[in-house]
Design a protein around this motif. Structure first.
Motif, PDB file in Angstrom:
ATOM      1  N   TRP A   1       0.845  -1.222   0.000  1.00 46.66           N
ATOM      2  CA  TRP A   1       0.000   0.000   0.000  1.00 46.66           C
ATOM      3  C   TRP A   1       0.870   1.258   0.000  1.00 46.66           C
ATOM      4  O   TRP A   1       0.623   2.196  -0.756  1.00 46.66           O
ATOM      5  N   GLU A   2       1.896   1.242   0.856  1.00 46.25           N
ATOM      6  CA  GLU A   2       2.801   2.397   0.935  1.00 46.25           C
ATOM      7  C   GLU A   2       3.590   2.583  -0.368  1.00 46.25           C
ATOM      8  O   GLU A   2       3.790   3.695  -0.826  1.00 46.25           O
ATOM      9  N   LEU A   3       4.042   1.475  -0.943  1.00 45.45           N
ATOM     10  CA  LEU A   3       4.856   1.559  -2.155  1.00 45.45           C
ATOM     11  C   LEU A   3       4.034   2.137  -3.312  1.00 45.45           C
ATOM     12  O   LEU A   3       4.531   2.941  -4.096  1.00 45.45           O
ATOM     13  N   ALA A   4       2.773   1.722  -3.414  1.00 49.16           N
ATOM     14  CA  ALA A   4       1.836   2.208  -4.451  1.00 49.16           C
ATOM     15  C   ALA A   4       2.524   2.366  -5.813  1.00 49.16           C
ATOM     16  O   ALA A   4       2.583   3.462  -6.370  1.00 49.16           O
ATOM     17  N   GLU A   5       3.015   1.257  -6.339  1.00 47.32           N
ATOM     18  CA  GLU A   5       3.742   1.291  -7.615  1.00 47.32           C
ATOM     19  C   GLU A   5       2.781   1.047  -8.783  1.00 47.32           C
ATOM     20  O   GLU A   5       1.882   0.219  -8.691  1.00 47.32           O
ATOM     21  N   LEU A   6       3.030   1.768  -9.877  1.00 44.82           N
ATOM     22  CA  LEU A   6       2.175   1.651 -11.063  1.00 44.82           C
ATOM     23  C   LEU A   6       2.443   0.343 -11.817  1.00 44.82           C
ATOM     24  O   LEU A   6       3.489  -0.283 -11.658  1.00 44.82           O
ATOM     25  N   SER A   7       1.496  -0.005 -12.654  1.00 41.91           N
ATOM     26  CA  SER A   7       1.581  -1.210 -13.483  1.00 41.91           C
ATOM     27  C   SER A   7       2.912  -1.311 -14.223  1.00 41.91           C
ATOM     28  O   SER A   7       3.333  -0.322 -14.843  1.00 41.91           O
ATOM     29  N   LEU A   8       3.528  -2.473 -14.161  1.00 42.81           N
ATOM     30  CA  LEU A   8       4.808  -2.808 -14.794  1.00 42.81           C
ATOM     31  C   LEU A   8       6.000  -2.089 -14.146  1.00 42.81           C
ATOM     32  O   LEU A   8       7.124  -2.211 -14.598  1.00 42.81           O
ATOM     33  N   GLN A   9       5.720  -1.352 -13.065  1.00 43.95           N
ATOM     34  CA  GLN A   9       6.807  -0.724 -12.307  1.00 43.95           C
ATOM     35  C   GLN A   9       6.766  -1.220 -10.869  1.00 43.95           C
ATOM     36  O   GLN A   9       7.481  -0.710 -10.004  1.00 43.95           O
ATOM     37  N   GLU A  10       5.934  -2.241 -10.596  1.00 42.79           N
ATOM     38  CA  GLU A  10       5.717  -2.672  -9.214  1.00 42.79           C
ATOM     39  C   GLU A  10       6.765  -3.711  -8.779  1.00 42.79           C
ATOM     40  O   GLU A  10       6.440  -4.779  -8.266  1.00 42.79           O
ATOM     41  N   HIS A  11       8.042  -3.345  -8.988  1.00 46.50           N
ATOM     42  CA  HIS A  11       9.145  -4.271  -8.711  1.00 46.50           C
ATOM     43  C   HIS A  11       9.277  -4.579  -7.221  1.00 46.50           C
ATOM     44  O   HIS A  11       9.444  -5.722  -6.821  1.00 46.50           O
ATOM     45  N   GLU A  12       9.230  -3.526  -6.415  1.00 45.38           N
ATOM     46  CA  GLU A  12       9.430  -3.749  -4.972  1.00 45.38           C
ATOM     47  C   GLU A  12       8.261  -4.492  -4.359  1.00 45.38           C
ATOM     48  O   GLU A  12       8.436  -5.337  -3.480  1.00 45.38           O
ATOM     49  N   SER A  13       7.064  -4.171  -4.825  1.00 43.71           N
ATOM     50  CA  SER A  13       5.871  -4.848  -4.315  1.00 43.71           C
ATOM     51  C   SER A  13       5.960  -6.343  -4.617  1.00 43.71           C
ATOM     52  O   SER A  13       5.691  -7.191  -3.760  1.00 43.71           O
ATOM     53  N   ALA A  14       6.356  -6.661  -5.854  1.00 44.85           N
ATOM     54  CA  ALA A  14       6.494  -8.066  -6.247  1.00 44.85           C
ATOM     55  C   ALA A  14       7.579  -8.739  -5.406  1.00 44.85           C
ATOM     56  O   ALA A  14       7.397  -9.871  -4.926  1.00 44.85           O
ATOM     57  N   ALA A  15       8.682  -8.011  -5.178  1.00 45.76           N
ATOM     58  CA  ALA A  15       9.797  -8.587  -4.415  1.00 45.76           C
ATOM     59  C   ALA A  15       9.374  -8.905  -2.982  1.00 45.76           C
ATOM     60  O   ALA A  15       9.755  -9.953  -2.428  1.00 45.76           O
ATOM     61  N   CYS A  16       8.584  -8.036  -2.367  1.00 47.05           N
ATOM     62  CA  CYS A  16       8.096  -8.274  -0.994  1.00 47.05           C
ATOM     63  C   CYS A  16       7.333  -9.595  -0.916  1.00 47.05           C
ATOM     64  O   CYS A  16       7.564 -10.417  -0.025  1.00 47.05           O
ATOM     65  N   LEU A  17       6.413  -9.775  -1.851  1.00 47.02           N
ATOM     66  CA  LEU A  17       5.582 -10.983  -1.827  1.00 47.02           C
ATOM     67  C   LEU A  17       6.420 -12.226  -2.146  1.00 47.02           C
ATOM     68  O   LEU A  17       6.274 -13.267  -1.509  1.00 47.02           O
ATOM     69  N   ALA A  18       7.306 -12.080  -3.133  1.00 46.23           N
ATOM     70  CA  ALA A  18       8.142 -13.227  -3.520  1.00 46.23           C
ATOM     71  C   ALA A  18       9.055 -13.652  -2.359  1.00 46.23           C
ATOM     72  O   ALA A  18       9.196 -14.845  -2.070  1.00 46.23           O
ATOM     73  N   GLU A  19       9.641 -12.667  -1.686  1.00 46.38           N
ATOM     74  CA  GLU A  19      10.514 -12.986  -0.542  1.00 46.38           C
ATOM     75  C   GLU A  19       9.748 -13.688   0.563  1.00 46.38           C
ATOM     76  O   GLU A  19      10.230 -14.659   1.160  1.00 46.38           O
ATOM     77  N   ALA A  20       8.548 -13.195   0.843  1.00 45.46           N
ATOM     78  CA  ALA A  20       7.738 -13.806   1.897  1.00 45.46           C
ATOM     79  C   ALA A  20       7.344 -15.238   1.522  1.00 45.46           C
ATOM     80  O   ALA A  20       7.348 -16.135   2.365  1.00 45.46           O
ATOM     81  N   LEU A  21       7.041 -15.466   0.248  1.00 48.46           N
ATOM     82  CA  LEU A  21       6.692 -16.825  -0.203  1.00 48.46           C
ATOM     83  C   LEU A  21       7.905 -17.740  -0.116  1.00 48.46           C
ATOM     84  O   LEU A  21       7.805 -18.904   0.277  1.00 48.46           O
ATOM     85  N   CYS A  22       9.058 -17.194  -0.458  1.00 47.37           N
ATOM     86  CA  CYS A  22      10.315 -17.941  -0.367  1.00 47.37           C
ATOM     87  C   CYS A  22      10.545 -18.348   1.096  1.00 47.37           C
ATOM     88  O   CYS A  22      10.879 -19.497   1.389  1.00 47.37           O
ATOM     89  N   GLY A  23      10.305 -17.405   1.997  1.00 44.48           N
ATOM     90  CA  GLY A  23      10.450 -17.665   3.431  1.00 44.48           C
ATOM     91  C   GLY A  23       9.514 -18.747   3.940  1.00 44.48           C
ATOM     92  O   GLY A  23       9.764 -19.377   4.968  1.00 44.48           O
ATOM     93  N   GLU A  24       8.421 -18.974   3.222  1.00 42.80           N
ATOM     94  CA  GLU A  24       7.453 -20.007   3.613  1.00 42.80           C
ATOM     95  C   GLU A  24       7.690 -21.313   2.863  1.00 42.80           C
ATOM     96  O   GLU A  24       6.848 -22.216   2.890  1.00 42.80           O
ATOM     97  N   GLY A  25       8.813 -21.393   2.146  1.00 46.25           N
ATOM     98  CA  GLY A  25       9.179 -22.650   1.503  1.00 46.25           C
ATOM     99  C   GLY A  25       8.768 -22.779   0.046  1.00 46.25           C
ATOM    100  O   GLY A  25       8.894 -23.857  -0.547  1.00 46.25           O
ATOM    101  N   PHE A  26       8.290 -21.722  -0.555  1.00 41.40           N
ATOM    102  CA  PHE A  26       7.916 -21.769  -1.980  1.00 41.40           C
ATOM    103  C   PHE A  26       9.141 -21.500  -2.855  1.00 41.40           C
ATOM    104  O   PHE A  26      10.061 -20.779  -2.457  1.00 41.40           O
ATOM    105  N   THR A  27       9.145 -22.079  -4.047  1.00 40.62           N
ATOM    106  CA  THR A  27      10.213 -21.837  -5.018  1.00 40.62           C
ATOM    107  C   THR A  27       9.749 -20.755  -5.989  1.00 40.62           C
ATOM    108  O   THR A  27       8.645 -20.838  -6.519  1.00 40.62           O
TER     109      THR A  27
END
Ligand SMILES: [Zn+2]
Length: 471
Positions: free
Chosen positions: A27-53
């Motif tokens: 919500w804070e990052l509020a990144e526009l379409s195709l520029q939402e790199h950090e938002s994607a990274a947050c979710l990907a890191e959290a999924l990685c932390g939960e054992g997802f590849t």
């Protein structure tokens, strides 16, 4: 007796702070379409932390697929995380920008991605506890608001081996999404003329902006003679720089929508005729670029009925008295007329809910809803059986894409709706993983609805640079 995802429900509760934290960060990052790199990274890191590849999607910025488990069945949860331009807002009841002229989550996609994350990790826990076979995927889908990341991913075949994909959207009522959505094409029309001094020698200029205005005249007259449920809307993204220079370049971004893809194809031709006519009238030249192209949704009754059962079991948001008070305050920021119109459109009795701040029950009406908007979930629905629902993440009457929605997507109201969505998807996920007959029925219905037509798209091969550069 259907399986109940008890472990998953507990895990969502245990991971509440993580899920809410991810939503608030996006919500804070509020990144526009195709520029939402950090938002994607947050979710990907959290999924990685939960054992997802995690696997990135080549060629599509801010996209990834997170996977856990092995073999069949394969169940997909769709996540989104892009914001909208010009609607920055603090998480409060008064209108105040967080970032001047900045972007904001006016469609609540911060909640969308975080709830799908919650569902994925909770279902994994359930599968581990019950030793259940199968694969869970979280699709990190960028650019729902512009371009349509899922269309790119569908073209790559990323959904083809899924037994089912589930998703949701933040709303102001708790209900299963039935019916279709509008097909839509995004067009960029650019006119080229030549500059001159607008007062000194205007006769030497050829105004590209004149062409834009004349094209719009054509489109406005067209409205009366197009199907009533079609929609065309536009913004002038470049109308010149200063009045004393005849604009040599001007461009307009248009959305053309209709209940079926074929209708959009026909309307596009007529819009292009308007553009070409305007170019002739103004002695300019014109270029039309397709920026995006989305199908209409194929819904799936089998899955929708399943989602309704799950909603009734675990899907009521757990609002606090503070949430209720805030919701009433947000409700008062829209006029009663506006609120009643919104209630009517969503299938609620406007008199019964006129004074109500939050929808806390489940609307069980399963008749087809009006396809008000468009979504790139539609393209997924042409690749595998897909279903969606909404939960109350905002006060009743909250307009779409508004500052009020941005504010509530960052507050407890949004969080509770999001956690309810995570529970519903985890509950439905367990039912689907453990019930082969249910999956088979969903698949059969999917095949009937597609009529065996293989998925294709007219999305441009290269991502238009316009998206990557805009602010
Ligand atoms: Zn949205």
């Amino acid at each position: 007796m259907e399986a109940h995802a008890k472990t998953a429900m507990q895990y969502i509760e245990d991971k509440r702070d993580l899920i809410v934290g991810l939503s608030d960060r996006v919500w804070e990052l509020a990144e526009l379409s195709l520029q939402e790199h950090e938002s994607a990274a947050c979710l990907a890191e959290a999924l990685c932390g939960e054992g997802f590849t995690i696997t990135e999607v080549e060629g599509l910025p801010a996209a990834f697929v997170a996977e856990w488990g092995s073999g069949e069945p394969i169940l997909g949860f769709l996540g989104e995380y892009d914001a909208l331009p010009g609607v920055s807002q603090k998480a409060q009841v008064e209108r105040e920008e967080l970032v001047p002229r900045g972007a904001g989550h006016a469609c609540g996609h911060n909640l969308l991605g975080a709830a799908s994350f919650g569902a994925a990790i909770a279902l994994k826990k359930e599968m581990e506890a019950g030793n259940l076979p199968g694969t869970i995927r979280f699709y990190g889908c960028p650019a729902e608001e512009a371009y349509g990341g899922k269309v790119f991913m569908a073209r790559e075949g990323l959904f083809d081996d899924c037994d089912v994909c589930l998703t949701w959207h933040p709303g102001s009522i708790n209900r299963v999404r039935t019916g279709s959505s509008l097909a839509i094409d995004g067009l960029m029309v650019t006119f080229y003329g030549r500059t001159a001094h607008a007062s000194g020698d205007p006769y030497n200029g050829r105004s590209a902006l004149d062409a834009v205005q004349l094209m719009n005249m054509g489109i406005e007259f067209m409205r009366e003679h197009m199907p009533p449920d079609a929609r065309i809307h536009y913004t002038i993204v470049d109308g010149g720089r200063q009045p004393n220079v005849v604009p040599a370049v001007a461009s307009e971004w248009l959305y053309v929508r209709g209940p079926e893809k074929d209708m959009v194809v026909d309307l596009n031709e007529r819009v292009v005729n308007c553009a070409e006519g305007a170019a002739q009238m103004t002695d300019t030249t014109v270029e039309v670029e397709v920026l995006s192209s989305l199908w209409h949704t194929l819904n799936n009754r089998t899955l929708e009925n399943q989602l309704l059962d799950c909603m009734k079991r675990v899907g009521r948001p757990q609002f606090s008295s503070e949430d209720r008070e805030l919701a009433e305050a947000f409700s008062r920021t829209v006029s009663m007329d506006q609120k009643k119109a919104s209630l009517r459109k969503q299938g609620l009795d406007p008199e019964e809910y006129a004074e109500c701040g939050l929808h806390e029950s489940i609307l069980e009406d399963m008749s087809d809803q009006e396809p008000g908007g468009s979504t790139d979930v539609a393209d997924v629905s042409w690749c595998c059986p897909t279903a969606q629902f909404s939960t109350a993440c905002a006060a009743l009457g909250t307009p779409g894409h508004s500052w009020q929605l941005v504010a509530q997507a960052g507050l407890g109201i949004g969080h509770e709706g999001m956690l309810a969505a995570a529970r519903i998807m985890a509950e439905a996920g367990l039912a689907l993983l453990t019930d082969e007959e249910l999956r088979a029925r969903a698949k059969k219905e999917f095949e009937e609805r597609t009529g065996g037509i293989p998925y294709t798209t007219s999305l441009p091969d290269e991502i238009p640079s316009f998206y990557l550069e805009r602010k």
